[in-house]
Design a protein around this motif. Structure first.
Motif, PDB file in Angstrom:
ATOM      1  N   GLN B 301      12.929  -4.154   7.710  1.00  0.00           N
ATOM      2  CA  GLN B 301      12.303  -3.861   9.102  1.00  0.00           C
ATOM      3  C   GLN B 301      11.728  -2.514   9.328  1.00  0.00           C
ATOM      4  O   GLN B 301      12.043  -1.805  10.325  1.00  0.00           O
ATOM      5  N   MET B 302      11.521  -1.733   8.157  1.00  0.00           N
ATOM      6  CA  MET B 302      10.895  -0.282   8.308  1.00  0.00           C
ATOM      7  C   MET B 302       9.553  -0.102   8.126  1.00  0.00           C
ATOM      8  O   MET B 302       8.963  -0.581   7.140  1.00  0.00           O
ATOM      9  N   PRO B 303       9.048   0.753   8.762  1.00  0.00           N
ATOM     10  CA  PRO B 303       7.540   1.000   8.574  1.00  0.00           C
ATOM     11  C   PRO B 303       7.346   1.901   7.042  1.00  0.00           C
ATOM     12  O   PRO B 303       6.266   2.184   6.852  1.00  0.00           O
ATOM     13  N   ALA B 304       8.136   2.604   6.848  1.00  0.00           N
ATOM     14  CA  ALA B 304       8.199   3.455   5.610  1.00  0.00           C
ATOM     15  C   ALA B 304       9.395   3.465   4.817  1.00  0.00           C
ATOM     16  O   ALA B 304      10.512   3.139   5.323  1.00  0.00           O
ATOM     17  N   SER B 305       9.436   4.239   3.603  1.00  0.00           N
ATOM     18  CA  SER B 305      10.465   4.124   2.855  1.00  0.00           C
ATOM     19  C   SER B 305      10.610   5.643   1.920  1.00  0.00           C
ATOM     20  O   SER B 305       9.524   6.056   1.586  1.00  0.00           O
ATOM     21  N   PHE B 306      11.678   6.248   1.944  1.00  0.00           N
ATOM     22  CA  PHE B 306      11.836   7.398   1.032  1.00  0.00           C
ATOM     23  C   PHE B 306      11.661   6.796  -0.379  1.00  0.00           C
ATOM     24  O   PHE B 306      12.144   5.796  -0.922  1.00  0.00           O
ATOM     25  N   VAL B 307      11.031   7.852  -1.321  1.00  0.00           N
ATOM     26  CA  VAL B 307      10.812   7.360  -2.588  1.00  0.00           C
ATOM     27  C   VAL B 307      11.656   8.327  -3.603  1.00  0.00           C
ATOM     28  O   VAL B 307      11.606   9.585  -3.395  1.00  0.00           O
ATOM     29  N   VAL B 308      12.129   7.912  -4.670  1.00  0.00           N
ATOM     30  CA  VAL B 308      12.909   8.884  -5.670  1.00  0.00           C
ATOM     31  C   VAL B 308      12.462   8.782  -7.020  1.00  0.00           C
ATOM     32  O   VAL B 308      11.703   7.637  -7.443  1.00  0.00           O
ATOM     33  N   ARG B 310      13.315   8.505 -11.224  1.00  0.00           N
ATOM     34  CA  ARG B 310      14.314   7.950 -12.129  1.00  0.00           C
ATOM     35  C   ARG B 310      15.661   8.587 -11.799  1.00  0.00           C
ATOM     36  O   ARG B 310      16.902   7.786 -11.955  1.00  0.00           O
ATOM     37  N   GLU B 311      15.966   9.754 -11.853  1.00  0.00           N
ATOM     38  CA  GLU B 311      17.150  10.548 -11.532  1.00  0.00           C
ATOM     39  C   GLU B 311      17.632  10.670  -9.934  1.00  0.00           C
ATOM     40  O   GLU B 311      18.401  11.283  -9.505  1.00  0.00           O
ATOM     41  N   ARG B 312      16.892   9.738  -9.282  1.00  0.00           N
ATOM     42  CA  ARG B 312      17.190   9.616  -7.825  1.00  0.00           C
ATOM     43  C   ARG B 312      16.848  11.012  -6.934  1.00  0.00           C
ATOM     44  O   ARG B 312      17.182  11.196  -5.710  1.00  0.00           O
ATOM     45  N   ARG B 313      15.913  11.841  -7.677  1.00  0.00           N
ATOM     46  CA  ARG B 313      15.514  13.020  -6.975  1.00  0.00           C
ATOM     47  C   ARG B 313      14.604  12.597  -5.840  1.00  0.00           C
ATOM     48  O   ARG B 313      13.496  11.857  -6.150  1.00  0.00           O
ATOM     49  N   PHE B 314      14.577  13.208  -4.816  1.00  0.00           N
ATOM     50  CA  PHE B 314      13.800  13.065  -3.751  1.00  0.00           C
ATOM     51  C   PHE B 314      12.254  13.474  -3.915  1.00  0.00           C
ATOM     52  O   PHE B 314      11.949  14.439  -4.368  1.00  0.00           O
ATOM     53  N   LEU B 315      11.252  12.453  -3.772  1.00  0.00           N
ATOM     54  CA  LEU B 315      10.041  12.839  -3.849  1.00  0.00           C
ATOM     55  C   LEU B 315       9.260  12.823  -2.697  1.00  0.00           C
ATOM     56  O   LEU B 315       8.360  13.599  -2.580  1.00  0.00           O
ATOM     57  N   GLY B 316       9.417  12.036  -1.818  1.00  0.00           N
ATOM     58  CA  GLY B 316       8.696  11.782  -0.612  1.00  0.00           C
ATOM     59  C   GLY B 316       8.861  10.436  -0.009  1.00  0.00           C
ATOM     60  O   GLY B 316       9.671  10.019  -0.030  1.00  0.00           O
ATOM     61  N   LEU B 317       7.523   9.960   0.512  1.00  0.00           N
ATOM     62  CA  LEU B 317       7.700   8.963   1.484  1.00  0.00           C
ATOM     63  C   LEU B 317       6.447   8.044   1.268  1.00  0.00           C
ATOM     64  O   LEU B 317       5.618   8.391   1.071  1.00  0.00           O
ATOM     65  N   VAL B 318       6.920   6.601   1.410  1.00  0.00           N
ATOM     66  CA  VAL B 318       5.516   5.706   1.274  1.00  0.00           C
ATOM     67  C   VAL B 318       5.445   4.783   2.634  1.00  0.00           C
ATOM     68  O   VAL B 318       6.272   4.633   3.361  1.00  0.00           O
ATOM     69  N   HIS B 319       4.155   4.787   3.272  1.00  0.00           N
ATOM     70  CA  HIS B 319       3.924   4.008   4.515  1.00  0.00           C
ATOM     71  C   HIS B 319       3.376   2.646   4.222  1.00  0.00           C
ATOM     72  O   HIS B 319       2.778   2.387   3.067  1.00  0.00           O
ATOM     73  N   ASP B 320       3.928   1.812   5.176  1.00  0.00           N
ATOM     74  CA  ASP B 320       3.441   0.471   4.783  1.00  0.00           C
ATOM     75  C   ASP B 320       2.105   0.331   4.486  1.00  0.00           C
ATOM     76  O   ASP B 320       1.846  -0.612   3.720  1.00  0.00           O
ATOM     77  N   SER B 321       1.397   0.641   5.295  1.00  0.00           N
ATOM     78  CA  SER B 321      -0.066   0.528   5.237  1.00  0.00           C
ATOM     79  C   SER B 321      -0.755   0.878   4.102  1.00  0.00           C
ATOM     80  O   SER B 321      -1.481   0.384   3.248  1.00  0.00           O
ATOM     81  N   ASP B 322       0.059   1.941   3.392  1.00  0.00           N
ATOM     82  CA  ASP B 322      -0.486   2.401   1.998  1.00  0.00           C
ATOM     83  C   ASP B 322       0.065   1.560   0.957  1.00  0.00           C
ATOM     84  O   ASP B 322      -0.607   1.379   0.092  1.00  0.00           O
ATOM     85  N   VAL B 323       1.220   1.024   1.303  1.00  0.00           N
ATOM     86  CA  VAL B 323       1.605   0.094   0.093  1.00  0.00           C
ATOM     87  C   VAL B 323       0.776  -1.143   0.037  1.00  0.00           C
ATOM     88  O   VAL B 323       0.346  -1.486  -1.049  1.00  0.00           O
ATOM     89  N   LEU B 324       0.316  -1.614   1.265  1.00  0.00           N
ATOM     90  CA  LEU B 324      -0.532  -2.836   1.263  1.00  0.00           C
ATOM     91  C   LEU B 324      -1.928  -2.405   0.614  1.00  0.00           C
ATOM     92  O   LEU B 324      -2.101  -3.097  -0.070  1.00  0.00           O
ATOM     93  N   ILE B 337       0.594   7.123  -3.967  1.00  0.00           N
ATOM     94  CA  ILE B 337       0.660   6.979  -2.388  1.00  0.00           C
ATOM     95  C   ILE B 337       1.941   7.784  -1.972  1.00  0.00           C
ATOM     96  O   ILE B 337       1.950   7.419  -0.446  1.00  0.00           O
ATOM     97  N   VAL B 338       2.626   8.488  -2.477  1.00  0.00           N
ATOM     98  CA  VAL B 338       3.865   9.086  -2.076  1.00  0.00           C
ATOM     99  C   VAL B 338       3.219  10.318  -1.227  1.00  0.00           C
ATOM    100  O   VAL B 338       2.353  11.188  -1.791  1.00  0.00           O
ATOM    101  N   LYS B 339       3.796  10.397   0.012  1.00  0.00           N
ATOM    102  CA  LYS B 339       3.557  11.474   0.965  1.00  0.00           C
ATOM    103  C   LYS B 339       4.610  12.622   0.846  1.00  0.00           C
ATOM    104  O   LYS B 339       5.733  12.160   0.625  1.00  0.00           O
ATOM    105  N   PRO B 340       4.376  13.778   1.045  1.00  0.00           N
ATOM    106  CA  PRO B 340       5.303  14.754   1.191  1.00  0.00           C
ATOM    107  C   PRO B 340       6.583  14.347   2.269  1.00  0.00           C
ATOM    108  O   PRO B 340       7.923  14.492   1.946  1.00  0.00           O
ATOM    109  N   GLY B 341       6.131  13.723   3.348  1.00  0.00           N
ATOM    110  CA  GLY B 341       7.259  13.565   4.359  1.00  0.00           C
ATOM    111  C   GLY B 341       8.204  14.622   4.836  1.00  0.00           C
ATOM    112  O   GLY B 341       7.669  15.601   4.597  1.00  0.00           O
TER     113      GLY B 341
END
Lengths: 288, 426
Positions: B301-308, B310-324, B337-341
């Motif tokens: 139930q979140m509008p966005a998620s952090f993206v990592v 393969r090594e689990r390094r932080f990349l940024g954020l994706v929004h639900d609208s962009d994912v759609l 579609i990864v944003k800096p966040g």
């Protein structure tokens, strides 16, 4: 009339003690007398033999060097006054007595003060003795010294030393005890030997206070040396005593004025010397 | 091996000290033995590790100054042992003690304890002068120490020409000149203004990290203790009541006294991101397809998620609208579609450093470790909650503790204060 409740023959005891000392230690006292007389004669000769201008000039230059031209000028005027009233020779005799008495008083007083500062039991013993020495009327010292050393400069010298000793001890003890405890701790904390802490930290930091003591010793010596004129110590004291016995206002004033001028000179010189100590100078320099 | 080991030391001032120690040992209180002497330190034991900043914290009269003075033999313990390597400071002779002080333990004093009649350089060179090092050599070493504390060019001045902070730098330089492994600091910054004190604390931490000294630091200031100390010993009435890291003491005070003490600590400087963070509710590898991403977002139930990566390094954020949108265009992963966040914060960031980033974003703050891996998130509400004192503190009934403004940092800089205010409802 009632007699006293009881009698304490304290005076007799002291008198017989002094008599016993005189006879038992006669060689010792004779030796002390010879030494002191020799040194005194030497200093008096150095100050008194050269002409007035030479000695006065040296003292004026000294004033200029330790303080400045104002003190030098004042000194010159003062000394001219002494010479003018015919007291220069007496003043130099008195100065010789003061120098010798103060020197010996400090020679005993400063180490005693250091010891008292470092040891509470010594301090506890020394303190009442000093109180006694300072408050006993000055004349009283003259009596046993005359018994022991007869008349002349030496009984006056010895009485003066005893009388002037106290401030040398007190100020030294006070000065060392007043040194910032943390600074002394710092000396220990970096592994310095206690003797070096005394030499490199405690004494330099206590020096302004010790110098105040030196000043007091010299002033007390000067006042006592005049009193010592009563036992034939010579110098200005002799003329003061003579003026007193003959009710000679003029002579009394002249000799008295010479004492005042000498006192001011010695006071300003020692004060200037203590101002020039590194610690005193350092403490005057503060953040602008 | 520990740099310093203190075993059951007692210090009772007064002639009947040993008797007082015996009574204290049998359970008598400090007041019980008062007729026998003043018990300044009672049964203190601790180890100090090499390279550690060990802080002894207590109010005046708690015995901390007495304690530190036993660690270089300025005071002898009435009972107990202080091991410095092989040597026991409780029994070592005066010559050996001087040797230890010259080579192994130096000290910085509360009121600087400089020699007023010596130049800054000669003050800094003093330990080597004591050791009999020649003038040129010791002055060269002292010049180095002055440089380390940022006082190059001041060597010719007298201490009285320097400000308080600079004088204490001279005190520090002097201790550095001795080049001992252990540095004792007795309320070293307590006489300084708060801003200068802050500077000196940073400098000490910096020097400690560069030189690896073992520092034993005495203070009555809990904030200072928490800021500097790897471990803190809290002293009260001659006894050590707790030893632990700042966070351990904050989280689990040993007794009511410590709890009361920490009730008004400036938590923003002590609590770190690592103690506030929680696992992220949703975290997507960048390689996952849009379909899986949508599924996880709706589950959480979140509008966005952090993206990592393969090594689990932080990349940024994706929004639900962009994912759609990505699903509609048939993208195979999220890389387009990864944003800096929000900017990630590191695990050892202080609470006070979290205000600004938290104000920037509605989303929780990402927390990354030293390899930039996403290890947790901090929701904004956790930051605000952490500012309030411990609810378990016994003084919770005391209204002064619960008032929100009481819990605010008392000595944060103007910057922190500004972000705290402006960072609210934006």
């Amino acid at each position: 009339m009632n007699g006293p409740l009881f009698t304490l023959p304290l005076g007799e005891w002291v008198a017989s003690f002094v008599r016993w000392m005189t006879s038992t230690f006669k060689p010792v006292f004779d030796f002390i007398k010879t030494i002191l007389e020799g040194i005194y004669d030497l200093i008096a000769a150095v100050l008194g033999e050269p002409p007035f201008v030479a000695v006065a000039l040296v003292l004026v230059i000294l004033a200029f060097l330790v303080k400045g031209w104002k003190l030098a000028l004042g000194t010159a005027i003062g000394f001219l006054v002494i010479e003018g009233v015919g007291q220069w020779g007496n003043a130099m005799d008195t100065l010789a007595l003061v120098i010798l008495a103060s020197f010996i008083a400090l020679l005993i007083g400063i180490p005693l003060g250091i010891w008292a500062a470092r040891n509470d039991s010594v301090s506890a013993v020394v303190r009442p003795v000093l109180d006694f020495m300072q408050t006993m009327p000055a004349f009283v010292y003259l009596i046993p010294t005359v018994v022991i050393f007869l008349t002349g400069a030496v009984p006056g010298l010895v009485a003066t030393i005893v009388f002037a000793l106290a401030p040398g001890v007190r100020f030294t003890e006070l000065g060392i005890r007043q040194v910032d405890k943390e600074v002394v701790e710092a000396g220990h904390a970096f592994g310095s030997h206690p003797r070096r802490i005394l030499r490199e930290i405690q004494l330099p930091l206590a020096l302004p206070t010790i110098m105040a003591g030196v000043n007091q010793v010299i002033m007390l010596s000067l006042s006592m040396v005049v009193i010592a004129g009563m036992v034939g110590a010579g110098g200005l004291g002799r003329d003061v005593v003579a003026a007193l016995s003959r009710v000679n206002v003029g002579l009394g004033f002249e000799a008295g004025l010479a004492v005042v001028i000498l006192a001011m000179y010695l006071d300003r010189i020692t004060a200037a010397l203590s101002d020039r100590s590194p610690v005193a100078r350092a403490l005057r320099t503060t953040v602008a | 091996m520990s740099a310093l080991r203190v075993e059951n030391i007692y210090k009772v001032f007064g002639r009947r000290g040993p008797e007082a120690v015996r009574r204290l040992d049998q359970g008598a209180s400090r007041e019980d033995v008062a007729p026998l002497g003043t018990a300044a330190v009672i049964d203190a034991s601790f180890d100090v590790q090499p390279g550690e900043i060990f802080v002894v914290m207590g109010l005046s009269g708690s015995g901390k100054s007495t304690l530190i003075r036993m660690l270089n033999g300025l005071l002898r313990p009435t009972a107990g042992h202080i091991y410095l390597g092989e040597d026991d400071l409780a029994t070592v002779g005066p010559a050996a003690l001087r040797d230890i002080r010259q080579q192994r333990v130096s000290m910085v004093f509360q009121h600087f304890a400089l020699l007023p009649h010596r130049s800054v350089l000669d003050n800094a060179a003093y330990p080597l002068q004591v050791q009999g090092v020649g003038r040129t050599e010791r002055r060269a070493k002292a010049e180095e120490s002055l440089q380390m504390v940022g006082l190059e060019g001041w060597g010719d001045k007298l201490p009285s020409e320097l400000s308080g902070g600079m004088r204490q730098r001279v005190g520090l330089a002097r201790a550095l000149t001795a080049d001992t492994d252990i540095l004792l600091m007795d309320e070293a910054f307590s006489a300084l203004d708060p801003l200068i004190r802050r500077d000196m604390q940073e400098q000490l931490i910096d020097l400690q990290q560069r030189l690896g000294k073992t520092v034993i630091f005495i203070t009555h200031d809990l904030n200072e203790a928490m800021h500097l100390g790897d471990r803190i010993a809290v002293m009260r009435a001659g006894r050590i009541v707790q030893i632990g890291s700042a966070e351990e003491i904050l989280a689990d005070p040993a007794d009511d006294y410590v709890a009361r003490f920490i009730a008004d600590v400036d938590r923003t400087r002590v609590l770190q991101a690592s103690s506030l963070m929680r696992p992220p509710t949703v975290m997507l590898p960048v390689s996952s397809g849009p379909r899986r991403a949508l599924h996880e977002l709706s589950e959480a139930q979140m509008p966005a998620s952090f993206v990592v990566d393969r090594e689990r390094r932080f990349l940024g954020l994706v929004h639900d609208s962009d994912v759609l949108e990505a699903q509609r265009t048939g993208a195979s992963d999220l890389s387009g579609i990864v944003k800096p966040g929000p900017l990630p914060v590191s695990t050892d960031a202080n609470l006070s450093e979290l205000f600004a980033p938290a104000a920037e974003s509605q989303l929780p703050l990402p927390v990354v470790d030293e390899r930039h891996r996403l290890v947790g998130v901090i929701p904004r509400v956790s930051i605000l909650k952490a500012m309030a004192p411990n609810e378990s503190a016994p003084d919770a009934t005391d209204p002064t503790v619960n008032l929100p403004w009481e819990a605010e940092p008392t000595d944060v800089g103007p910057d922190d204060g500004a972000t705290l205010v402006s960072g609210g409802p934006r």
